[in-house]
Design a protein around this motif. Structure first.
Motif, PDB file in Angstrom:
ATOM      1  N   GLY A   1      52.917  36.416  57.592  1.00  0.00           N
ATOM      2  CA  GLY A   1      53.853  37.242  56.713  1.00  0.00           C
ATOM      3  C   GLY A   1      53.970  36.386  55.540  1.00  0.00           C
ATOM      4  N   ASP A   2      55.415  36.508  54.896  1.00  0.00           N
ATOM      5  CA  ASP A   2      55.753  35.839  53.638  1.00  0.00           C
ATOM      6  C   ASP A   2      55.979  34.517  53.900  1.00  0.00           C
ATOM      7  OD1 ASP A   2      58.075  36.201  55.066  1.00  0.00           O
ATOM      8  OD2 ASP A   2      59.289  37.361  53.474  1.00  0.00           O
ATOM      9  N   ARG A   3      55.880  33.902  55.108  1.00  0.00           N
ATOM     10  CA  ARG A   3      56.302  32.556  55.266  1.00  0.00           C
ATOM     11  C   ARG A   3      54.771  31.603  55.233  1.00  0.00           C
ATOM     12  NH1 ARG A   3      56.874  31.823  60.565  1.00  0.00           N
ATOM     13  NH2 ARG A   3      56.606  33.846  61.200  1.00  0.00           N
ATOM     14  N   TYR A   4      53.851  32.179  54.299  1.00  0.00           N
ATOM     15  CA  TYR A   4      52.583  31.603  53.924  1.00  0.00           C
ATOM     16  C   TYR A   4      52.415  31.480  52.444  1.00  0.00           C
ATOM     17  CZ  TYR A   4      47.538  31.488  52.823  1.00  0.00           C
ATOM     18  OH  TYR A   4      46.289  31.101  52.279  1.00  0.00           O
ATOM     19  N   LEU A   5      51.922  30.282  52.195  1.00  0.00           N
ATOM     20  CA  LEU A   5      51.902  29.935  50.521  1.00  0.00           C
ATOM     21  C   LEU A   5      50.551  29.266  50.317  1.00  0.00           C
ATOM     22  CD1 LEU A   5      53.454  29.505  47.806  1.00  0.00           C
ATOM     23  CD2 LEU A   5      53.978  27.355  48.496  1.00  0.00           C
ATOM     24  N   ASN A   6      50.030  29.777  49.181  1.00  0.00           N
ATOM     25  CA  ASN A   6      48.839  29.555  48.740  1.00  0.00           C
ATOM     26  C   ASN A   6      48.883  29.213  47.246  1.00  0.00           C
ATOM     27  OD1 ASN A   6      45.659  30.054  47.545  1.00  0.00           O
ATOM     28  ND2 ASN A   6      45.615  29.075  49.696  1.00  0.00           N
ATOM     29  N   THR A   7      48.711  27.992  46.638  1.00  0.00           N
ATOM     30  CA  THR A   7      49.156  27.818  45.182  1.00  0.00           C
ATOM     31  C   THR A   7      48.267  26.821  44.474  1.00  0.00           C
ATOM     32  OG1 THR A   7      50.792  27.245  43.684  1.00  0.00           O
ATOM     33  CG2 THR A   7      50.715  26.112  45.622  1.00  0.00           C
TER      34      THR A   7
ATOM     35  N   ILE B   1      30.764  31.495  49.451  1.00  0.00           N
ATOM     36  CA  ILE B   1      31.495  30.502  50.325  1.00  0.00           C
ATOM     37  C   ILE B   1      33.125  30.791  50.036  1.00  0.00           C
ATOM     38  CG2 ILE B   1      31.657  28.129  50.829  1.00  0.00           C
ATOM     39  CD1 ILE B   1      28.704  27.980  50.244  1.00  0.00           C
ATOM     40  N   THR B   2      33.359  30.696  48.672  1.00  0.00           N
ATOM     41  CA  THR B   2      35.016  30.848  48.800  1.00  0.00           C
ATOM     42  C   THR B   2      35.592  32.017  49.180  1.00  0.00           C
ATOM     43  OG1 THR B   2      34.763  31.310  46.355  1.00  0.00           O
ATOM     44  CG2 THR B   2      35.013  29.131  46.858  1.00  0.00           C
ATOM     45  N   ASP B   3      34.847  32.915  49.107  1.00  0.00           N
ATOM     46  CA  ASP B   3      35.317  34.182  49.260  1.00  0.00           C
ATOM     47  C   ASP B   3      35.351  34.591  50.874  1.00  0.00           C
ATOM     48  OD1 ASP B   3      35.542  35.246  46.740  1.00  0.00           O
ATOM     49  OD2 ASP B   3      33.845  36.608  46.605  1.00  0.00           O
TER      50      ASP B   3
ATOM     51  N   THR C   1      40.576  31.699  48.882  1.00  0.00           N
ATOM     52  CA  THR C   1      42.054  30.674  48.608  1.00  0.00           C
ATOM     53  C   THR C   1      41.490  29.517  47.756  1.00  0.00           C
ATOM     54  OG1 THR C   1      41.623  29.713  50.810  1.00  0.00           O
ATOM     55  CG2 THR C   1      43.134  31.343  50.714  1.00  0.00           C
ATOM     56  N   ARG C   2      40.028  29.494  47.504  1.00  0.00           N
ATOM     57  CA  ARG C   2      39.753  28.499  46.537  1.00  0.00           C
ATOM     58  C   ARG C   2      38.662  29.013  45.514  1.00  0.00           C
ATOM     59  NH1 ARG C   2      38.275  23.523  50.853  1.00  0.00           N
ATOM     60  NH2 ARG C   2      39.942  23.918  51.977  1.00  0.00           N
ATOM     61  N   THR C   3      38.639  28.504  44.325  1.00  0.00           N
ATOM     62  CA  THR C   3      38.075  29.037  43.156  1.00  0.00           C
ATOM     63  C   THR C   3      36.682  28.329  42.921  1.00  0.00           C
ATOM     64  OG1 THR C   3      40.059  29.664  42.368  1.00  0.00           O
ATOM     65  CG2 THR C   3      38.397  29.712  40.998  1.00  0.00           C
ATOM     66  N   PRO C   4      35.688  28.676  42.603  1.00  0.00           N
ATOM     67  CA  PRO C   4      34.432  28.407  42.276  1.00  0.00           C
ATOM     68  C   PRO C   4      34.558  27.329  40.879  1.00  0.00           C
ATOM     69  CG  PRO C   4      33.689  30.210  42.825  1.00  0.00           C
ATOM     70  CD  PRO C   4      35.326  30.290  42.875  1.00  0.00           C
ATOM     71  N   ALA C   5      34.289  26.000  41.168  1.00  0.00           N
ATOM     72  CA  ALA C   5      34.338  25.000  40.028  1.00  0.00           C
ATOM     73  C   ALA C   5      33.217  25.343  38.650  1.00  0.00           C
ATOM     74  CB  ALA C   5      34.440  23.589  40.557  1.00  0.00           C
ATOM     75  N   THR C   6      33.998  25.074  37.764  1.00  0.00           N
ATOM     76  CA  THR C   6      33.179  25.147  36.477  1.00  0.00           C
ATOM     77  C   THR C   6      33.143  23.857  35.662  1.00  0.00           C
ATOM     78  OG1 THR C   6      34.795  26.373  35.231  1.00  0.00           O
ATOM     79  CG2 THR C   6      33.416  27.610  36.284  1.00  0.00           C
ATOM     80  N   ASP C   7      33.933  23.049  36.225  1.00  0.00           N
ATOM     81  CA  ASP C   7      33.834  21.707  35.638  1.00  0.00           C
ATOM     82  C   ASP C   7      34.122  20.707  36.534  1.00  0.00           C
ATOM     83  OD1 ASP C   7      37.007  21.710  35.731  1.00  0.00           O
ATOM     84  OD2 ASP C   7      36.844  20.339  34.072  1.00  0.00           O
TER      85      ASP C   7
END
Length: 339
Positions: free
Chosen positions: A79-85, A123-125, A131-137
């Motif tokens: 629940g709210d005891r999870y953090l992704n930043t 792959i990130t989806d 929780t990860r974002t495709p890199a562009t640099d």
């Protein structure tokens, strides 16, 4: 490290190498960031899934890395005891430039083609549940423009374009030996899942199920030994977690000739000259501009393939509150409160 010494809000109470370090609050600590808890026991896990299981079972209060296999369940479990930043972490594929096959004329087309054969969004989806974002640099959005981040610098070379990927690889002379092997350590970080996914993407793009093979190495220590001994047969798992929020830190240690973390031994005089000029510049804005020009050299040569920006993640027990991660994805332990 045999006798670690702390200089912050905690004292080192005990230490067992490779197993656990026990920290206890230093009541005489003179700083403003005094510990809000009595201490922290840091445990070493060789498998993030085991740590997650211990968290759910009540045997662990805080897991600072949620494994990919659990991301689809974590919100239900915690629940709210999870953090992704967002964090200053970039995942890449490095190349063994000490191998003539990866350092000959035209090989940059092969590397660029491989990059365009990787479906980062899928792959990130799917593997990482967005929780990860495709890199562009080759840096991190955490830097911001003031720190040198250049959104979209990689351009189409970091977009999934299978037809163009095949064409470029053919123009560059084809894959060395007709195939590519991606080496990674299998003991941490959910690397097996994403490396397999990257290979599947490359195989699909090239219409050849044997074009890419994943090559696991049992432990991180053995993996690092093979890298140090220059035994990589092809691209290998790499990445960077920033030491400080400036573009310099994402470039100089990794790509400068003979730099400390230049594991692929890439060397480029134009890049080195730009870095040298940047380091001599007293105006920070002008220095950053020179580092950005150096990053363009990395791009033009595809010195490494940027994959995705990695977020920091954590899950905790209902005993804890005020859990946060700093920009380096490390829990801010002294702020955590225990009920």
């Amino acid at each position: 490290m045999k006798k670690p010494v702390g200089n912050g809000p905690y004292l080192v109470d005990s230490y067992t190498r490779g197993s656990q370090m026990s920290l206890r609050r230093w009541d005489d600590y003179p700083g403003d960031d005094k510990a809000q808890n009595g201490g922290v026991d840091l445990k070493v896990y060789t498998d993030a899934n085991t740590a997650y299981t211990d968290l759910l079972a009540g045997n662990l209060d805080l897991a600072d890395d949620i494994p990919a296999a659990q991301l689809k369940n974590v919100k239900t479990d915690l629940g709210d005891r999870y953090l992704n930043t967002p964090a200053g972490i970039l995942q890449t594929l490095a190349f063994p430039f000490y191998d003539p096959d990866w350092n000959k004329a035209g090989s940059e087309k092969v590397r660029k083609g491989l990059s365009m054969a990787i479906d980062r969004k899928q792959i990130t989806d799917t593997i990482f549940q967005k929780t990860r974002t495709p890199a562009t640099d080759w840096t991190s959005p955490v830097l911001g423009e003031d720190g040198g981040y250049q959104a979209g610098l990689c351009g189409e070379a970091c977009e999934y374009k299978p037809d163009e990927a095949k064409k470029l690889i053919e123009e560059g002379g084809g894959l060395p030996g007709g195939k590519v092997t991606i080496t990674f350590n299998a003991d941490t970080g959910s690397h097996r899942e994403w490396v397999n996914a990257v290979c599947n993407s490359i195989n699909n793009a090239l219409d050849d199920e044997r074009a890419c093979t994943a090559a696991p190495v049992g432990t991180f220590a053995d993996f690092r030994n093979e890298i140090t001994d220059r035994k990589m047969p092809g691209p290998f798992r790499s990445g960077w977690q920033m030491d400080y929020p400036l573009i310099q830190n994402f470039l100089q240690p990794l790509y400068y000739t003979n730099a400390s973390s230049n594991d692929g031994k890439w060397s480029n005089k134009e890049f080195d000259d730009l870095v040298n000029r940047a380091n001599q510049e007293t105006d920070t804005a002008k220095a950053i501009d020179l580092f950005q020009q150096a990053e363009e050299v990395v791009r033009d040569n595809m010195a490494a393939i940027p994959l995705w920006y990695q977020n920091g993640s954590a899950g905790w027990s209902d005993r804890l509150s005020d859990v946060k991660l700093n920009p380096f994805s490390v829990p801010v332990y002294e702020q955590i409160k225990v009920s």
